[in-house]
Each structure stands twice: as structure tokens, then as C-alpha cells.
Motif scaffolding. Structure first.
Motif, PDB file in Angstrom:
ATOM      1  N   ASP A 226      -4.258  -3.002   4.534  1.00 20.54           N
ATOM      2  CA  ASP A 226      -4.719  -3.890   5.731  1.00 20.54           C
ATOM      3  C   ASP A 226      -5.403  -3.078   6.791  1.00 20.54           C
ATOM      4  O   ASP A 226      -6.074  -3.566   7.584  1.00 20.54           O
ATOM      5  CB  ASP A 226      -3.646  -4.759   6.154  1.00 20.54           C
ATOM      6  CG  ASP A 226      -3.407  -5.950   5.322  1.00 20.54           C
ATOM      7  OD1 ASP A 226      -4.141  -6.096   4.180  1.00 20.54           O
ATOM      8  OD2 ASP A 226      -2.790  -6.957   5.883  1.00 20.54           O
TER       9      ASP A 226
ATOM     10  N   ILE B 121       8.460   3.919  13.111  1.00 21.36           N
ATOM     11  CA  ILE B 121       7.933   5.197  13.746  1.00 21.36           C
ATOM     12  C   ILE B 121       7.362   4.747  14.986  1.00 21.36           C
ATOM     13  O   ILE B 121       6.315   3.758  15.201  1.00 21.36           O
ATOM     14  CB  ILE B 121       6.913   5.794  12.756  1.00 21.36           C
ATOM     15  CG1 ILE B 121       7.615   6.079  11.468  1.00 21.36           C
ATOM     16  CG2 ILE B 121       6.152   6.850  13.251  1.00 21.36           C
ATOM     17  CD1 ILE B 121       8.704   7.362  11.733  1.00 21.36           C
TER      18      ILE B 121
ATOM     19  N   ALA C 127       0.853  -1.098   0.063  1.00 23.49           N
ATOM     20  CA  ALA C 127      -0.046   0.069  -0.112  1.00 23.49           C
ATOM     21  C   ALA C 127       0.821   1.158   0.013  1.00 23.49           C
ATOM     22  O   ALA C 127       0.677   2.013  -0.772  1.00 23.49           O
ATOM     23  CB  ALA C 127      -0.993  -0.027   1.152  1.00 23.49           C
TER      24      ALA C 127
ATOM     25  N   ARG D  13       4.934 -13.543   7.840  1.00 23.93           N
ATOM     26  CA  ARG D  13       4.543 -12.349   7.463  1.00 23.93           C
ATOM     27  C   ARG D  13       5.713 -11.665   6.650  1.00 23.93           C
ATOM     28  O   ARG D  13       5.324 -10.802   5.756  1.00 23.93           O
ATOM     29  CB  ARG D  13       4.200 -11.310   8.610  1.00 23.93           C
ATOM     30  CG  ARG D  13       3.793  -9.726   8.315  1.00 23.93           C
ATOM     31  CD  ARG D  13       2.302 -10.053   7.908  1.00 23.93           C
ATOM     32  NE  ARG D  13       1.943  -8.995   7.290  1.00 23.93           N
ATOM     33  CZ  ARG D  13       0.458  -8.816   6.700  1.00 23.93           C
ATOM     34  NH1 ARG D  13      -0.273  -9.654   6.879  1.00 23.93           N
ATOM     35  NH2 ARG D  13       0.262  -7.916   5.963  1.00 23.93           N
TER      36      ARG D  13
ATOM     37  N   LYS E 234       3.663 -19.034  -1.234  1.00 22.67           N
ATOM     38  CA  LYS E 234       3.288 -19.881  -2.703  1.00 22.67           C
ATOM     39  C   LYS E 234       4.648 -20.212  -3.122  1.00 22.67           C
ATOM     40  O   LYS E 234       5.376 -20.901  -2.910  1.00 22.67           O
ATOM     41  CB  LYS E 234       2.430 -19.146  -3.309  1.00 22.67           C
ATOM     42  CG  LYS E 234       1.198 -18.834  -2.785  1.00 22.67           C
ATOM     43  CD  LYS E 234       0.023 -18.058  -3.569  1.00 22.67           C
ATOM     44  CE  LYS E 234      -1.097 -17.504  -2.943  1.00 22.67           C
ATOM     45  NZ  LYS E 234      -0.820 -16.662  -1.887  1.00 22.67           N
TER      46      LYS E 234
HETATM   47  C1  FAD Z   1       2.180 -15.002   3.541  1.00 22.83           C
HETATM   48  C2  FAD Z   1       1.256 -14.203   2.911  1.00 22.83           C
HETATM   49  C3  FAD Z   1       0.450 -14.501   1.729  1.00 22.83           C
HETATM   50  C4  FAD Z   1      -0.672 -13.916   1.106  1.00 22.83           C
HETATM   51  N1  FAD Z   1      -1.287 -14.196   0.271  1.00 22.83           N
HETATM   52  C5  FAD Z   1      -2.185 -13.573  -0.329  1.00 22.83           C
HETATM   53  C6  FAD Z   1      -2.844 -13.759  -1.531  1.00 22.83           C
HETATM   54  O1  FAD Z   1      -2.560 -14.821  -2.072  1.00 22.83           O
HETATM   55  N2  FAD Z   1      -3.980 -13.251  -2.085  1.00 22.83           N
HETATM   56  C7  FAD Z   1      -4.218 -12.117  -1.400  1.00 22.83           C
HETATM   57  O2  FAD Z   1      -5.125 -11.218  -2.018  1.00 22.83           O
HETATM   58  N3  FAD Z   1      -3.480 -11.532  -0.332  1.00 22.83           N
HETATM   59  C8  FAD Z   1      -2.671 -12.281   0.115  1.00 22.83           C
HETATM   60  N4  FAD Z   1      -1.962 -11.764   1.490  1.00 22.83           N
HETATM   61  C9  FAD Z   1      -2.283 -10.613   1.923  1.00 22.83           C
HETATM   62  C10 FAD Z   1      -1.629  -9.404   1.175  1.00 22.83           C
HETATM   63  O3  FAD Z   1      -0.476  -9.772   0.735  1.00 22.83           O
HETATM   64  C11 FAD Z   1      -1.900  -8.282   2.105  1.00 22.83           C
HETATM   65  O4  FAD Z   1      -3.024  -7.687   2.571  1.00 22.83           O
HETATM   66  C12 FAD Z   1      -1.155  -6.675   1.787  1.00 22.83           C
HETATM   67  O5  FAD Z   1       0.151  -7.179   1.555  1.00 22.83           O
HETATM   68  C13 FAD Z   1      -1.127  -5.686   2.828  1.00 22.83           C
HETATM   69  O6  FAD Z   1      -0.197  -4.780   2.263  1.00 22.83           O
HETATM   70  P1  FAD Z   1      -0.175  -3.416   3.405  1.00 22.83           P
HETATM   71  O7  FAD Z   1       1.057  -2.661   2.586  1.00 22.83           O
HETATM   72  O8  FAD Z   1      -1.534  -2.859   3.672  1.00 22.83           O
HETATM   73  O9  FAD Z   1       0.669  -4.072   4.473  1.00 22.83           O
HETATM   74  P2  FAD Z   1       2.046  -4.843   4.626  1.00 22.83           P
HETATM   75  O10 FAD Z   1       2.456  -5.460   3.689  1.00 22.83           O
HETATM   76  O11 FAD Z   1       1.981  -5.663   6.158  1.00 22.83           O
HETATM   77  O12 FAD Z   1       2.935  -3.654   4.806  1.00 22.83           O
HETATM   78  C14 FAD Z   1       3.054  -2.794   5.967  1.00 22.83           C
HETATM   79  C15 FAD Z   1       4.571  -2.488   6.512  1.00 22.83           C
HETATM   80  O13 FAD Z   1       4.391  -1.502   7.497  1.00 22.83           O
HETATM   81  C16 FAD Z   1       5.458  -1.748   8.153  1.00 22.83           C
HETATM   82  N5  FAD Z   1       5.106  -0.984   9.545  1.00 22.83           N
HETATM   83  C17 FAD Z   1       4.291  -1.231  10.462  1.00 22.83           C
HETATM   84  N6  FAD Z   1       4.362  -0.519  11.578  1.00 22.83           N
HETATM   85  C18 FAD Z   1       5.417   0.278  11.117  1.00 22.83           C
HETATM   86  C19 FAD Z   1       5.927   1.359  12.010  1.00 22.83           C
HETATM   87  N7  FAD Z   1       5.392   1.948  13.199  1.00 22.83           N
HETATM   88  N8  FAD Z   1       6.812   2.089  11.538  1.00 22.83           N
HETATM   89  C20 FAD Z   1       7.438   1.742  10.346  1.00 22.83           C
HETATM   90  N9  FAD Z   1       6.977   0.717   9.458  1.00 22.83           N
HETATM   91  C21 FAD Z   1       5.945  -0.023  10.050  1.00 22.83           C
HETATM   92  C22 FAD Z   1       5.675  -3.143   8.244  1.00 22.83           C
HETATM   93  O14 FAD Z   1       7.049  -3.533   8.891  1.00 22.83           O
HETATM   94  C23 FAD Z   1       5.393  -3.451   6.846  1.00 22.83           C
HETATM   95  O15 FAD Z   1       6.347  -3.658   6.088  1.00 22.83           O
HETATM   96  C24 FAD Z   1      -0.964 -12.498   2.016  1.00 22.83           C
HETATM   97  C25 FAD Z   1      -0.236 -12.375   3.207  1.00 22.83           C
HETATM   98  C26 FAD Z   1       0.617 -12.752   3.701  1.00 22.83           C
HETATM   99  C27 FAD Z   1       1.444 -12.591   4.953  1.00 22.83           C
END
Ligand code: FAD
Length: 410
Positions: free
Chosen positions: A283, A82, A15, A130, A50
Motif C-alpha cells: 500500500d 519503528i 507485503a 484495519r 468478509k
Molecule cells: C478490512 C479490509 C478489507 C480488505 N479487503 C480487500 C479485498 O477484498 N480485496 C483486495 O484486493 N484488497 C482488500 N483490502 C486491501 C488489502 O488487504 C491491502 O491493500 C493489503 O493488505 C496491504 O498490505 P500491506 O502489507 O501493504 O499493508 P498492511 O497490511 O497495512 O501492513 C502494514 C503493517 O505495517 C505495520 N506498521 C506500520 N508502520 C509501522 C512502523 N513504523 N513500525 C512497525 N510496523 C509498522 C502495520 O502495523 C501493519 O501491520 C482490504 C483491506 C482492509 C483493511
């Protein structure tokens, strides 16, 4: 409207990285900074359970090439958490005491895997999944004959089981509900996944929870005690019991959170939080979805990518609602699946088109006669029609869904 001078993004996942790219693609020329805890540059998570775990890939799908951030004047600060957000003077503080001022802020802090609140729940050697490093560590343990216990039969637990079987491990999956993926899929379709794994040699322990994780001689986890009193010896224990939104920062800052979605950051339909200069995506966002008329928090890949891209314009002053239908996919053994929409499998009507036994079918869930969700399994020709049926909450008869040309129903 004057553009903000400094936009800061907390979280270097899909995101956050998509939002930064969206800002530059939208022509924004002010300062863009992404601050993330990850040591790696932004990558996508699906391959972690996967292709990487299966051994079909060594690298994740990076969101952008390594040079992208520098070339687009995006400051990417890794390995930095942060810890404080001060809304009044628009300042973030990192774990080293460094301060980062912003005019607009995007919180994209994602989710963290849940741990098990049982004795031994924090034993060394337990695997959560994760991050890229988690995936690589787990991959190294999945070997011929290894006794693998997966706790939790959600999407990630099922995908881990599938990968572990490919490597010849002996796999047991423990799940307190009566079927895998039960809450999302309901009895009939969840049964398809139970049978799929059983046919591939997975031992199910359904309808029983875990009461204790037991240390082996090395002091690392070496077994699992179940609610029925039995124990399972294990070389590898994977805890896959879901994830919760990482809202510590939002909570500390006093942003409104949404209990109805498991504690995400409340946003309006444009992804703006209760603080006017702060947005949330991915998320973590408990986003008011205009079509559903309520808050929705989606923990899936397309939601993170699309909300990240979408929020960029709103960070610059637009007021565009985010209206996409939830979408996700999974791959387990020879089963590939896509799911579009949002349904309650226990109250919505299930309609199956195709052959459940052959695992080539599309399942629909009708809510008051309208298509609430569609899930295609090993059938790939009707994606556009399924998307339109879901997006338009089309009123369609069950008979037509079973037999008519889907394109003609749109
Ligand atoms: C193993 C796995 C397999 C998946 N497979 C699928 C799939 O097949 N199909 C599907 O649709 N979805 C899948 N998902 C879900 C999907 O990948 C997630 O919904 C999506 O990646 C979320 O993205 P995001 O950027 O919101 O969060 P994230 O990818 O969790 O990124 C958030 C980032 O913020 C960082 N962060 C958090 N707090 C702080 C802070 N205070 N300061 C600095 N950094 C911080 C974290 O370290 C992280 O790097 C899967 C998830 C996992 C874990």
C-alpha cells in the motif's frame, strides 16, 4: 555481486511477510528480520470485512503457518513500532530505543484508516476497520436489531453493511457522493451496488456528509449529525472513509514522497525508493508503472502479495520491473466481483456484456479503444481472457466485447 548481510523489513503485513518468504525461496541465506507493530503474526486483511465479520470464520488467513518464520530463520519481532530511520548509517530505531542495522531495507508499512475531521471525530466507541482486533471488536457489536451507521460507501463500508445486514442489524450508510463506490465505478455500475444494498434492506443517506459525531449518555458515540441537519441515533458507528499510506517513517528519513498518489513513497519501476538501499512495497509504494508511464499506488491484496514477492529479488541486487496490472475483488451478499486494470469511469467508455439487472455481467472500460479495465460480476469463466485483454491493453471494438467469445479476442 555480493549479497547484503542483513535485510530488515518494517511492517509485518502481507507485503512484508511475502518479501521475507521471497528472500528465502530465492535462496538468500543472510539475516532476515521483520519488525511490525502488530501483536499477531502476519495475516491477510480481506477476510476482516468478509468471512470474519460475517461469522463464517474465526481466524484470518494467516500469511504463513505459525512455525514458518522460525523454520526459515526469519526473525519476526511483533508489537514494536519503528520510530526513526537513519539513512546515513543504515539504522532503524524502535519505540523502545532498540537499534536495528540493515544493509537493505524494505518499507512495507501499509495504510492507516482515515478518521473524520469533525467534532466528535475521536469519540470513544467509534469503529475503524484495519486490524484483526478491530474486526473482532466490530463483529461482536453486529447483532439483531442493532442500529448501525456506516460512514463511507467505499469497498470496506459496503462490505461492513453487507455483514451487518446478515446479522439482522438495521443499517444506514452515509456517503457524501451521490452513489456508493462512485469514483471507481462511475454512474452505471455504482448504481448496481446502490440497488444491491437497497434490496438487502440498507438505508442509504447519499449526497450528504457527516458534520458531527454525537456522544450518547455513556460518553461513547451514540449518534451522527448529517450536513442536512438531521441526526441518526446509533448503537454502532463505523468510520470507513478510506485509508492513507503510513509514511511517517519515510517522511522523517527524508525519502521522496509522491503527492500525486496521496503521499506514498516514491519508487522506480523496481520498487527502489529515492535512497538506493531502501525499497517499498504494498500500500505504501507509489511505484512508477512502466505501462501506465506514471506513478501508481494500489491499496489491494494482490498488489501487496505480488510486490512483496517481486521485491525480494531486487533487494538482493536484481533490477526487475514490477509490471502487474492492479487487481482486486469484493464479496457483498450474493455478489462476487473481480476488477482488473485501471480506468477512469468518467472519461473511459463503458461497455457492458451480460445482464446488469441480474447482476451477472462483465463491465469493460475502453481508453482510446483499448481495454483499460475489466470487472466481472458473478461470472467466473473468463478470468484468463480478461487478464490478457487488460495486460495487453488490447484494442477491441465495443461490439466484440459485448458478444464475441472473449478468448478469441486476446
Ligand atoms: C478490512 C479490509 C478489507 C480488505 N479487503 C480487500 C479485498 O477484498 N480485496 C483486495 O484486493 N484488497 C482488500 N483490502 C486491501 C488489502 O488487504 C491491502 O491493500 C493489503 O493488505 C496491504 O498490505 P500491506 O502489507 O501493504 O499493508 P498492511 O497490511 O497495512 O501492513 C502494514 C503493517 O505495517 C505495520 N506498521 C506500520 N508502520 C509501522 C512502523 N513504523 N513500525 C512497525 N510496523 C509498522 C502495520 O502495523 C501493519 O501491520 C482490504 C483491506 C482492509 C483493511
Amino acid at each position: 555481486m555480493t549479497e547484503p548481510e542483513r535485510i530488515v523489513i518494517v511492517g509485518s503485513g502481507l507485503a512484508g511477510a511475502s518479501a521475507a518468504a521471497g528472500l528465502r525461496e530465492g535462496g538468500y541465506s543472510g539475516a532476515v528480520k521483520i519488525i511490525g507493530q502488530e501483536s499477531h503474526r502476519p495475516y491477510e486483511l480481506p477476510a476482516l470485512s468478509k468471512d470474519l465479520l460475517l461469522g463464517d470464520a474465526e481466524e484470518p488467513n494467516w500469511v504463513h503457518e505459525a512455525g514458518y518464520y522460525g523454520e526459515h530463520d526469519i526473525e519476526l519481532i511483533g508489537s514494536t513500532a519503528i520510530t526513526q530511520l537513519h539513512l546515513g548509517n543504515r539504522v532503524l530505531v524502535d519505540e523502545n530505543g532498540g537499534e536495528h542495522s540493515y544493509d537493505r531495507l524494505l518499507l512495507a508499512t501499509g495504510s492507516q484508516p482515515r478518521t473524520l475531521p469533525v467534532p466528535g471525530g475521536a469519540l470513544p466507541g467509534l469503529h475503524l476497520l484495519r486490524t484483526l482486533d478491530d474486526s473482532r471488536e466490530l463483529r461482536a457489536t453486529l447483532t439483531e436489531g442493532a442500529r448501525v451507521v456506516v460512514i463511507g460507501a467505499g469497498w470496506i463500508g459496503c462490505e461492513v453493511a453487507s455483514a451487518a445486514r446478515k446479522h439482522g442489524a438495521e443499517v444506514t450508510v452515509v456517503e457524501p457522493l451521490s452513489l456508493p463506490l462512485h469514483r471507481v465505478l462511475g454512474d452505471t455500475i455504482a448504481g448496481v451496488f446502490r440497488d444491491l444494498h437497497a434490496e438487502h434492506g440498507v438505508t442509504w443517506r447519499l449526497g450528504t456528509g457527516v458534520t458531527e459525531l454525537i456522544a450518547g449518555e455513556s460518553g461513547e458515540v451514540g449518534g451522527v449529525r448529517l450536513a442536512d441537519g438531521s441526526t441518526l441515533d446509533a448503537d454502532v458507528v463505523v468510520v470507513a472513509v478510506g485509508a492513507s499510506p503510513r509514511t511517517a517513517l519515510a517522511r522523517q528519513a527524508g525519502l521522496e514522497l509522491s503527492e500525486e498518489t496521496g503521499g506514498g513513497v516514491d519508487t522506480d519501476a523496481t520498487l527502489r525508493s529515492s535512497a538506493p538501499d531502501v525499497f517499498a512495497a504494498g500500500d505504501i509504494a507509489a511505484h512508477f508503472h512502466p505501462r501506465y508511464g506514471r506513478r501508481v499506488r494500489v491499496e489491494h491484496w494482490s498488489n501487496a502479495k505480488d510486490q512483496g514477492t517481486h521485491v525480494a529479488a531486487n533487494l538482493l541486487g536484481a533490477h526487475e520491473n514490477y509490471t502487474a496490472s492492479p487487481y482486486f475483488f469484493t464479496d457483498q451478499y450474493d455478489l462476487g466481483m473481480e476488477y482488473r486494470g485501471l480506468a477512469d469511469p468518467f472519461t473511459d467508455e463503458l461497455v457492458v456484456r451480460g445482464d446488469l439487472g441480474a447482476r451477472e455481467f462483465t463491465a469493460f472500460w475502453l481508453h482510446d479503444g483499448a481495454v483499460a479495465a475489466a470487472m466481472n460480476v458473478n461470472m467466473w469463466d473468463d478470468g484468463d481472457a480478461l487478464q490478457a485483454l487488460v495486460d495487453n491493453a488490447k484494442q477491441v471494438s465495443a461490439d466484440d466485447l459485448r458478444t464475441a467469445d472473449l478468448g478469441s479476442l486476446v
